[in-house]
Design a protein around this motif. Sequence first.
Motif, PDB file in Angstrom:
ATOM      1  N   ASP A  35       1.006  -1.248   0.187  1.00 32.12           N
ATOM      2  CA  ASP A  35      -0.265   0.370   0.084  1.00 32.12           C
ATOM      3  C   ASP A  35       0.509   1.506  -0.233  1.00 32.12           C
ATOM      4  O   ASP A  35       2.150   1.035  -0.238  1.00 32.12           O
ATOM      5  N   LEU A  36       0.763   2.066  -0.040  1.00 26.67           N
ATOM      6  CA  LEU A  36       1.254   3.594  -0.396  1.00 26.67           C
ATOM      7  C   LEU A  36       0.645   4.919   1.409  1.00 26.67           C
ATOM      8  O   LEU A  36      -0.615   5.003   1.197  1.00 26.67           O
ATOM      9  N   PRO A  37       1.429   5.388   1.374  1.00 27.82           N
ATOM     10  CA  PRO A  37       1.285   6.751   2.842  1.00 27.82           C
ATOM     11  C   PRO A  37      -0.137   6.831   2.352  1.00 27.82           C
ATOM     12  O   PRO A  37       0.600   7.897   0.745  1.00 27.82           O
ATOM     13  N   LEU A  38      -0.912   7.225   2.713  1.00 30.37           N
ATOM     14  CA  LEU A  38      -2.152   8.678   2.593  1.00 30.37           C
ATOM     15  C   LEU A  38      -1.735   9.924   3.507  1.00 30.37           C
ATOM     16  O   LEU A  38      -1.851  10.059   4.937  1.00 30.37           O
ATOM     17  N   GLY A  39      -1.722  11.161   2.651  1.00 30.40           N
ATOM     18  CA  GLY A  39      -2.004  12.328   3.670  1.00 30.40           C
ATOM     19  C   GLY A  39      -3.262  12.782   4.319  1.00 30.40           C
ATOM     20  O   GLY A  39      -4.072  11.589   3.886  1.00 30.40           O
ATOM     21  N   LYS A  40      -4.048  13.894   4.641  1.00 30.23           N
ATOM     22  CA  LYS A  40      -4.933  13.230   5.233  1.00 30.23           C
ATOM     23  C   LYS A  40      -6.091  14.549   4.074  1.00 30.23           C
ATOM     24  O   LYS A  40      -7.311  13.942   5.237  1.00 30.23           O
ATOM     25  N   THR A  41      -5.439  14.308   2.896  1.00 29.06           N
ATOM     26  CA  THR A  41      -6.224  14.963   2.079  1.00 29.06           C
ATOM     27  C   THR A  41      -6.758  13.566   1.611  1.00 29.06           C
ATOM     28  O   THR A  41      -7.488  13.409   0.453  1.00 29.06           O
ATOM     29  N   GLY A  42      -5.674  12.505   1.598  1.00 31.05           N
ATOM     30  CA  GLY A  42      -6.453  11.277   1.258  1.00 31.05           C
ATOM     31  C   GLY A  42      -5.794  11.092   0.204  1.00 31.05           C
ATOM     32  O   GLY A  42      -5.878   9.968  -0.863  1.00 31.05           O
ATOM     33  N   ARG A  43      -4.713  11.707  -0.788  1.00 32.35           N
ATOM     34  CA  ARG A  43      -3.529  11.864  -1.355  1.00 32.35           C
ATOM     35  C   ARG A  43      -1.961  10.837  -1.073  1.00 32.35           C
ATOM     36  O   ARG A  43      -2.492  10.876  -0.051  1.00 32.35           O
ATOM     37  N   VAL A  44      -1.766  10.446  -2.043  1.00 34.33           N
ATOM     38  CA  VAL A  44      -0.555  10.063  -2.009  1.00 34.33           C
ATOM     39  C   VAL A  44       0.515  11.051  -1.013  1.00 34.33           C
ATOM     40  O   VAL A  44       0.693  11.590  -1.671  1.00 34.33           O
ATOM     41  N   ASP A  45       1.396  10.638  -0.198  1.00 31.09           N
ATOM     42  CA  ASP A  45       1.892  10.928   1.095  1.00 31.09           C
ATOM     43  C   ASP A  45       3.380  11.258  -0.207  1.00 31.09           C
ATOM     44  O   ASP A  45       3.716  10.215   0.632  1.00 31.09           O
ATOM     45  N   LYS A  46       3.522  11.966  -1.459  1.00 33.93           N
ATOM     46  CA  LYS A  46       5.437  11.845  -1.550  1.00 33.93           C
ATOM     47  C   LYS A  46       6.196  12.029  -0.380  1.00 33.93           C
ATOM     48  O   LYS A  46       7.018  11.172  -1.110  1.00 33.93           O
ATOM     49  N   VAL A  47       6.042  13.319   0.204  1.00 33.31           N
ATOM     50  CA  VAL A  47       6.713  12.713   1.319  1.00 33.31           C
ATOM     51  C   VAL A  47       7.314  12.484   1.809  1.00 33.31           C
ATOM     52  O   VAL A  47       8.682  12.249   2.610  1.00 33.31           O
ATOM     53  N   GLU A  48       6.447  11.157   2.572  1.00 36.22           N
ATOM     54  CA  GLU A  48       6.561  10.757   3.493  1.00 36.22           C
ATOM     55  C   GLU A  48       7.438   9.221   2.387  1.00 36.22           C
ATOM     56  O   GLU A  48       8.670   8.913   3.538  1.00 36.22           O
ATOM     57  N   LEU A  49       7.263   8.943   1.490  1.00 41.17           N
ATOM     58  CA  LEU A  49       7.984   8.618   0.351  1.00 41.17           C
ATOM     59  C   LEU A  49       9.605   8.825   0.610  1.00 41.17           C
ATOM     60  O   LEU A  49      10.239   7.555   0.900  1.00 41.17           O
ATOM     61  N   LYS A  50       9.814   9.553   0.053  1.00 43.59           N
ATOM     62  CA  LYS A  50      10.477  10.048  -0.023  1.00 43.59           C
ATOM     63  C   LYS A  50      11.779  10.428   1.543  1.00 43.59           C
ATOM     64  O   LYS A  50      12.817  10.266   1.932  1.00 43.59           O
ATOM     65  N   ASN A  51      10.782  10.873   2.875  1.00 45.31           N
ATOM     66  CA  ASN A  51      11.537  10.850   3.450  1.00 45.31           C
ATOM     67  C   ASN A  51      11.793   9.224   4.533  1.00 45.31           C
ATOM     68  O   ASN A  51      13.371   8.789   4.790  1.00 45.31           O
ATOM     69  N   ASN A  52      10.716   8.269   3.966  1.00 48.22           N
ATOM     70  CA  ASN A  52      11.790   6.820   3.908  1.00 48.22           C
ATOM     71  C   ASN A  52      12.050   5.621   3.141  1.00 48.22           C
ATOM     72  O   ASN A  52      12.616   4.687   3.482  1.00 48.22           O
ATOM     73  N   TRP A  53      13.341   6.864   2.366  1.00 54.43           N
ATOM     74  CA  TRP A  53      14.125   5.836   1.406  1.00 54.43           C
ATOM     75  C   TRP A  53      14.628   5.669   2.329  1.00 54.43           C
ATOM     76  O   TRP A  53      15.710   5.851   2.352  1.00 54.43           O
ATOM     77  N   PRO A  54      16.262   4.621   1.963  1.00 58.93           N
ATOM     78  CA  PRO A  54      15.075   3.271   0.648  1.00 58.93           C
ATOM     79  C   PRO A  54      13.863   2.651   1.164  1.00 58.93           C
ATOM     80  O   PRO A  54      13.895   2.591   2.539  1.00 58.93           O
ATOM     81  N   ALA A  55      13.396   2.832  -0.049  1.00 55.45           N
ATOM     82  CA  ALA A  55      11.865   2.280   0.469  1.00 55.45           C
ATOM     83  C   ALA A  55      11.813   0.678   1.204  1.00 55.45           C
ATOM     84  O   ALA A  55      12.917   0.338   0.918  1.00 55.45           O
ATOM     85  N   LYS A  56      11.289   0.671   2.262  1.00 52.10           N
ATOM     86  CA  LYS A  56      10.333  -0.707   2.791  1.00 52.10           C
ATOM     87  C   LYS A  56       9.288  -1.780   2.106  1.00 52.10           C
ATOM     88  O   LYS A  56       8.332  -0.958   1.566  1.00 52.10           O
ATOM     89  N   ASP A  57       9.500  -3.230   1.624  1.00 50.45           N
ATOM     90  CA  ASP A  57       8.415  -3.525   1.049  1.00 50.45           C
ATOM     91  C   ASP A  57       7.144  -3.573   2.647  1.00 50.45           C
ATOM     92  O   ASP A  57       8.123  -3.878   3.139  1.00 50.45           O
ATOM     93  N   GLY A  58       6.693  -3.451   1.685  1.00 50.40           N
ATOM     94  CA  GLY A  58       4.757  -3.755   2.818  1.00 50.40           C
ATOM     95  C   GLY A  58       4.435  -4.848   2.128  1.00 50.40           C
ATOM     96  O   GLY A  58       3.764  -5.758   2.861  1.00 50.40           O
TER      97      GLY A  58
END
Length: 75
Positions: free
Chosen positions: A52-75
Amino acid sequence: MVGAPDRVFGEVPVVYVVKRNGADVTTDELVAFAGLKLADFKVPKQYLFRADLPLGKTGRVDKVELKNNWPAKDG
């Protein structure tokens, strides 16, 4: 799509993929599709599959969280 750190270019495009139930898509298929639709410099360098992808308060994909958690951890 988000930018991942790169020593040469600063950032390179990376795609996070969430497969639909029953979908069977491979990285090679995604690369081929992107190569047909995008300019060479826009074709993602990495494809990361997640549950899954992290969602922000508006329900859209939270790209900032994806970038902050680089390298990505597979869910």
